[in-house]
Design a protein around this motif. Structure first.
Motif, PDB file in Angstrom:
ATOM      1  N   ALA A  28       0.782  -1.667  -0.317  1.00 26.86           N
ATOM      2  CA  ALA A  28      -0.115  -0.140   0.186  1.00 26.86           C
ATOM      3  C   ALA A  28       0.902   1.119   0.003  1.00 26.86           C
ATOM      4  O   ALA A  28       2.022   1.190   0.836  1.00 26.86           O
ATOM      5  CB  ALA A  28      -0.944   0.095   1.407  1.00 26.86           C
ATOM      6  N   ILE A  29       0.619   2.402  -0.960  1.00 27.72           N
ATOM      7  CA  ILE A  29       1.389   3.328  -1.439  1.00 27.72           C
ATOM      8  C   ILE A  29       0.095   4.235  -0.793  1.00 27.72           C
ATOM      9  O   ILE A  29      -0.790   4.905  -1.293  1.00 27.72           O
ATOM     10  CB  ILE A  29       1.812   3.397  -2.323  1.00 27.72           C
ATOM     11  N   CYS A  30       0.760   5.288   0.525  1.00 29.24           N
ATOM     12  CA  CYS A  30      -0.681   6.099   0.977  1.00 29.24           C
ATOM     13  C   CYS A  30       0.485   7.521   1.033  1.00 29.24           C
ATOM     14  O   CYS A  30       1.688   7.808   1.291  1.00 29.24           O
ATOM     15  CB  CYS A  30      -0.530   5.421   2.643  1.00 29.24           C
ATOM     16  N   ARG A  31      -0.450   8.209   0.237  1.00 27.47           N
ATOM     17  CA  ARG A  31       0.354  10.147   0.017  1.00 27.47           C
ATOM     18  C   ARG A  31       0.662  10.538   1.457  1.00 27.47           C
ATOM     19  O   ARG A  31       1.542  10.945   1.100  1.00 27.47           O
ATOM     20  CB  ARG A  31      -1.147  10.796  -0.561  1.00 27.47           C
ATOM     21  N   ASP A  32      -0.002  10.076   2.520  1.00 27.11           N
ATOM     22  CA  ASP A  32       0.277  10.921   3.494  1.00 27.11           C
ATOM     23  C   ASP A  32       1.262  10.765   3.987  1.00 27.11           C
ATOM     24  O   ASP A  32       2.233  11.185   5.162  1.00 27.11           O
ATOM     25  CB  ASP A  32      -1.454  11.265   4.439  1.00 27.11           C
ATOM     26  N   GLU A  33       1.535   9.174   4.181  1.00 29.70           N
ATOM     27  CA  GLU A  33       2.550   8.735   4.617  1.00 29.70           C
ATOM     28  C   GLU A  33       3.928   8.944   4.299  1.00 29.70           C
ATOM     29  O   GLU A  33       4.675   9.418   4.967  1.00 29.70           O
ATOM     30  CB  GLU A  33       2.564   7.344   4.416  1.00 29.70           C
ATOM     31  N   ILE A  34       3.624   9.355   2.737  1.00 26.57           N
ATOM     32  CA  ILE A  34       4.911  10.137   1.987  1.00 26.57           C
ATOM     33  C   ILE A  34       5.161  11.078   2.849  1.00 26.57           C
ATOM     34  O   ILE A  34       6.662  11.874   2.589  1.00 26.57           O
ATOM     35  CB  ILE A  34       4.443   9.478   0.831  1.00 26.57           C
ATOM     36  N   LYS A  35       4.455  11.708   2.974  1.00 28.11           N
ATOM     37  CA  LYS A  35       4.324  13.566   2.906  1.00 28.11           C
ATOM     38  C   LYS A  35       5.300  13.742   4.720  1.00 28.11           C
ATOM     39  O   LYS A  35       6.174  14.314   4.386  1.00 28.11           O
ATOM     40  CB  LYS A  35       3.107  14.385   2.904  1.00 28.11           C
ATOM     41  N   GLU A  36       4.425  12.558   5.723  1.00 28.95           N
ATOM     42  CA  GLU A  36       5.151  12.607   6.721  1.00 28.95           C
ATOM     43  C   GLU A  36       6.354  11.860   6.595  1.00 28.95           C
ATOM     44  O   GLU A  36       7.204  12.709   7.445  1.00 28.95           O
ATOM     45  CB  GLU A  36       4.093  11.941   7.599  1.00 28.95           C
ATOM     46  N   GLY A  37       6.596  11.902   6.071  1.00 29.21           N
ATOM     47  CA  GLY A  37       8.247  10.520   5.888  1.00 29.21           C
ATOM     48  C   GLY A  37       9.111  11.638   5.698  1.00 29.21           C
ATOM     49  O   GLY A  37      10.237  12.256   5.924  1.00 29.21           O
ATOM     50  N   MET A  38       8.664  12.661   4.680  1.00 25.29           N
ATOM     51  CA  MET A  38       9.646  13.746   3.878  1.00 25.29           C
ATOM     52  C   MET A  38       9.839  15.056   4.742  1.00 25.29           C
ATOM     53  O   MET A  38      10.843  15.602   4.409  1.00 25.29           O
ATOM     54  CB  MET A  38       8.961  13.986   2.967  1.00 25.29           C
ATOM     55  N   ALA A  39       8.520  14.570   5.843  1.00 26.16           N
ATOM     56  CA  ALA A  39       8.186  15.902   6.700  1.00 26.16           C
ATOM     57  C   ALA A  39       9.570  16.016   7.856  1.00 26.16           C
ATOM     58  O   ALA A  39      10.039  17.422   8.011  1.00 26.16           O
ATOM     59  CB  ALA A  39       6.774  16.397   7.609  1.00 26.16           C
ATOM     60  N   HIS A  40       9.967  14.571   8.071  1.00 20.92           N
ATOM     61  CA  HIS A  40      10.605  14.213   8.794  1.00 20.92           C
ATOM     62  C   HIS A  40      12.656  15.619   8.446  1.00 20.92           C
ATOM     63  O   HIS A  40      13.190  15.392   9.304  1.00 20.92           O
ATOM     64  CB  HIS A  40      11.141  13.037   8.805  1.00 20.92           C
ATOM     65  N   ALA A  41      12.205  15.608   7.282  1.00 20.50           N
ATOM     66  CA  ALA A  41      13.560  16.283   6.601  1.00 20.50           C
ATOM     67  C   ALA A  41      13.596  17.832   6.295  1.00 20.50           C
ATOM     68  O   ALA A  41      14.509  17.892   5.686  1.00 20.50           O
ATOM     69  CB  ALA A  41      14.190  15.132   5.447  1.00 20.50           C
ATOM     70  N   THR A  42      12.382  18.351   6.793  1.00 25.35           N
ATOM     71  CA  THR A  42      12.094  19.805   6.103  1.00 25.35           C
ATOM     72  C   THR A  42      11.810  20.309   7.253  1.00 25.35           C
ATOM     73  O   THR A  42      10.954  20.178   8.119  1.00 25.35           O
ATOM     74  CB  THR A  42      10.973  19.724   5.161  1.00 25.35           C
ATOM     75  N   PRO A  43      12.723  20.977   8.240  1.00 22.43           N
ATOM     76  CA  PRO A  43      12.791  21.167   9.393  1.00 22.43           C
ATOM     77  C   PRO A  43      12.035  22.311   9.718  1.00 22.43           C
ATOM     78  O   PRO A  43      12.527  22.903   8.459  1.00 22.43           O
ATOM     79  CB  PRO A  43      14.187  21.713  10.261  1.00 22.43           C
ATOM     80  N   GLY A  44      11.226  22.524  10.652  1.00 14.40           N
ATOM     81  CA  GLY A  44      10.103  23.830  10.378  1.00 14.40           C
ATOM     82  C   GLY A  44       9.095  24.193   9.851  1.00 14.40           C
ATOM     83  O   GLY A  44       8.136  25.233   9.120  1.00 14.40           O
ATOM     84  N   LEU A  53       6.480  21.051   0.228  1.00 13.57           N
ATOM     85  CA  LEU A  53       6.681  20.121   0.260  1.00 13.57           C
ATOM     86  C   LEU A  53       5.400  19.269  -0.314  1.00 13.57           C
ATOM     87  O   LEU A  53       5.918  18.377  -0.656  1.00 13.57           O
ATOM     88  CB  LEU A  53       6.847  19.703   1.877  1.00 13.57           C
ATOM     89  N   THR A  54       4.282  19.740  -0.471  1.00 14.18           N
ATOM     90  CA  THR A  54       3.093  18.633  -0.183  1.00 14.18           C
ATOM     91  C   THR A  54       3.213  18.581  -2.164  1.00 14.18           C
ATOM     92  O   THR A  54       2.848  17.770  -2.474  1.00 14.18           O
ATOM     93  CB  THR A  54       1.932  19.762  -0.682  1.00 14.18           C
ATOM     94  N   MET A  55       4.138  19.373  -3.639  1.00 11.85           N
ATOM     95  CA  MET A  55       4.117  19.559  -4.233  1.00 11.85           C
ATOM     96  C   MET A  55       4.911  18.125  -4.527  1.00 11.85           C
ATOM     97  O   MET A  55       4.986  17.247  -5.612  1.00 11.85           O
ATOM     98  CB  MET A  55       4.042  20.332  -5.526  1.00 11.85           C
ATOM     99  N   ARG A  56       6.345  18.449  -3.608  1.00 13.17           N
ATOM    100  CA  ARG A  56       7.474  17.290  -3.738  1.00 13.17           C
ATOM    101  C   ARG A  56       6.302  15.419  -3.205  1.00 13.17           C
ATOM    102  O   ARG A  56       6.868  14.629  -4.372  1.00 13.17           O
ATOM    103  CB  ARG A  56       8.175  17.272  -3.010  1.00 13.17           C
ATOM    104  N   THR A  57       5.563  16.026  -2.089  1.00 12.58           N
ATOM    105  CA  THR A  57       4.779  15.016  -1.978  1.00 12.58           C
ATOM    106  C   THR A  57       3.819  14.109  -3.416  1.00 12.58           C
ATOM    107  O   THR A  57       4.187  12.801  -3.898  1.00 12.58           O
ATOM    108  CB  THR A  57       3.984  14.665  -0.639  1.00 12.58           C
ATOM    109  N   LEU A  58       3.408  14.665  -3.894  1.00 15.55           N
ATOM    110  CA  LEU A  58       1.869  14.111  -5.005  1.00 15.55           C
ATOM    111  C   LEU A  58       3.463  13.789  -6.202  1.00 15.55           C
ATOM    112  O   LEU A  58       3.098  12.594  -6.667  1.00 15.55           O
ATOM    113  CB  LEU A  58       2.048  15.846  -5.839  1.00 15.55           C
ATOM    114  N   ALA A  59       4.416  14.598  -6.617  1.00 15.84           N
ATOM    115  CA  ALA A  59       5.582  14.006  -7.203  1.00 15.84           C
ATOM    116  C   ALA A  59       6.151  12.412  -7.046  1.00 15.84           C
ATOM    117  O   ALA A  59       6.298  11.450  -7.714  1.00 15.84           O
ATOM    118  CB  ALA A  59       6.467  15.095  -7.785  1.00 15.84           C
ATOM    119  N   THR A  60       6.473  12.157  -5.761  1.00 18.03           N
ATOM    120  CA  THR A  60       7.250  11.334  -5.610  1.00 18.03           C
ATOM    121  C   THR A  60       6.037  10.534  -4.896  1.00 18.03           C
ATOM    122  O   THR A  60       6.519   8.905  -5.566  1.00 18.03           O
ATOM    123  CB  THR A  60       7.895  11.266  -3.835  1.00 18.03           C
ATOM    124  N   PHE A  61       5.017  10.124  -4.831  1.00 16.64           N
ATOM    125  CA  PHE A  61       3.586   9.377  -4.897  1.00 16.64           C
ATOM    126  C   PHE A  61       3.585   8.648  -6.524  1.00 16.64           C
ATOM    127  O   PHE A  61       3.738   7.611  -6.504  1.00 16.64           O
ATOM    128  CB  PHE A  61       2.837  10.083  -4.626  1.00 16.64           C
TER     129      PHE A  61
END
Length: 176
Positions: A28-44, A53-61
């Motif tokens: 299962a590939i879940c868009r919100d889970e990808i975004k949550e993982g990407m947020a760890h590398a984006t302090p603040g 970040l939302t736009m990068r998440t969409l592309a990654t998904f």
């Protein structure tokens, strides 16, 4: 096969996606889970409409879904999938995989209760712009949800109280 699990926030998409993936025997590939993982590398990071970040998440998904489809792997893809935003990413995948849509519908009050409870109990949810602070605005957005409209087999599942139809019927729909 690309199994698309869609619906408005709070409709039970992620829970159903993981259950369907287990029943089918695929990831299962879940868009919100990808975004949550990407947020760890984006302090603040502060979420907002169309934030980077939302736009990068969409592309990654869609990159991940394309990789699975291109390798002939059945996968469950879970996201809100509003037609105007998601159709351009899904249509090209139709040439690589058979797409089936499972659309979750839920009473707006139940969805609102779910999303506010989830936001209060799950710190990683803070990276999403769920707009749950203004209940009237949130209910309006829920009511105008523009579900994905591809010419593919589609099953509507009411998730207000359990699944109707149930998981066995959902699995049977996916096997057809």
């Amino acid at each position: 096969m690309l199994i698309v699990i869609s619906g408005p926030p709070g409709s039970g998409k992620t829970t159903l996606a993981h259950q369907v993936a287990q029943a089918v025997g695929c990831p299962a590939i879940c868009r919100d889970e990808i975004k949550e993982g990407m947020a760890h590398a984006t302090p603040g990071f502060v979420p907002g409409p169309g934030d980077p970040l939302t736009m990068r998440t969409l592309a990654t998904f869609f990159d991940v879904l394309g990789l699975f489809a291109g390798r002939g792997t059945t996968v469950v893809a879970e996201a809100a999938f509003q037609d105007r935003v998601w159709r351009p990413g899904l249509e090209p995948l139709a040439s690589q995989a058979e797409i089936r849509i499972v659309h979750c519908e839920v009473d707006p009050e139940v969805a609102y209760q779910r999303i506010t409870a989830r936001s209060a109990s799950t710190p990683s949810r803070s990276v999403h712009e769920d707009a749950y602070h203004d209940k009237e605005r949130w209910v309006r957005n829920h009511q105008v949800f523009d579900r994905i409209a591809l010419d593919v087999p589609t099953l509507i599942v009411d998730t207000t109280d359990g699944y109707h139809p149930g998981l066995p019927e959902i699995a049977a729909f996916l096997r057809r």
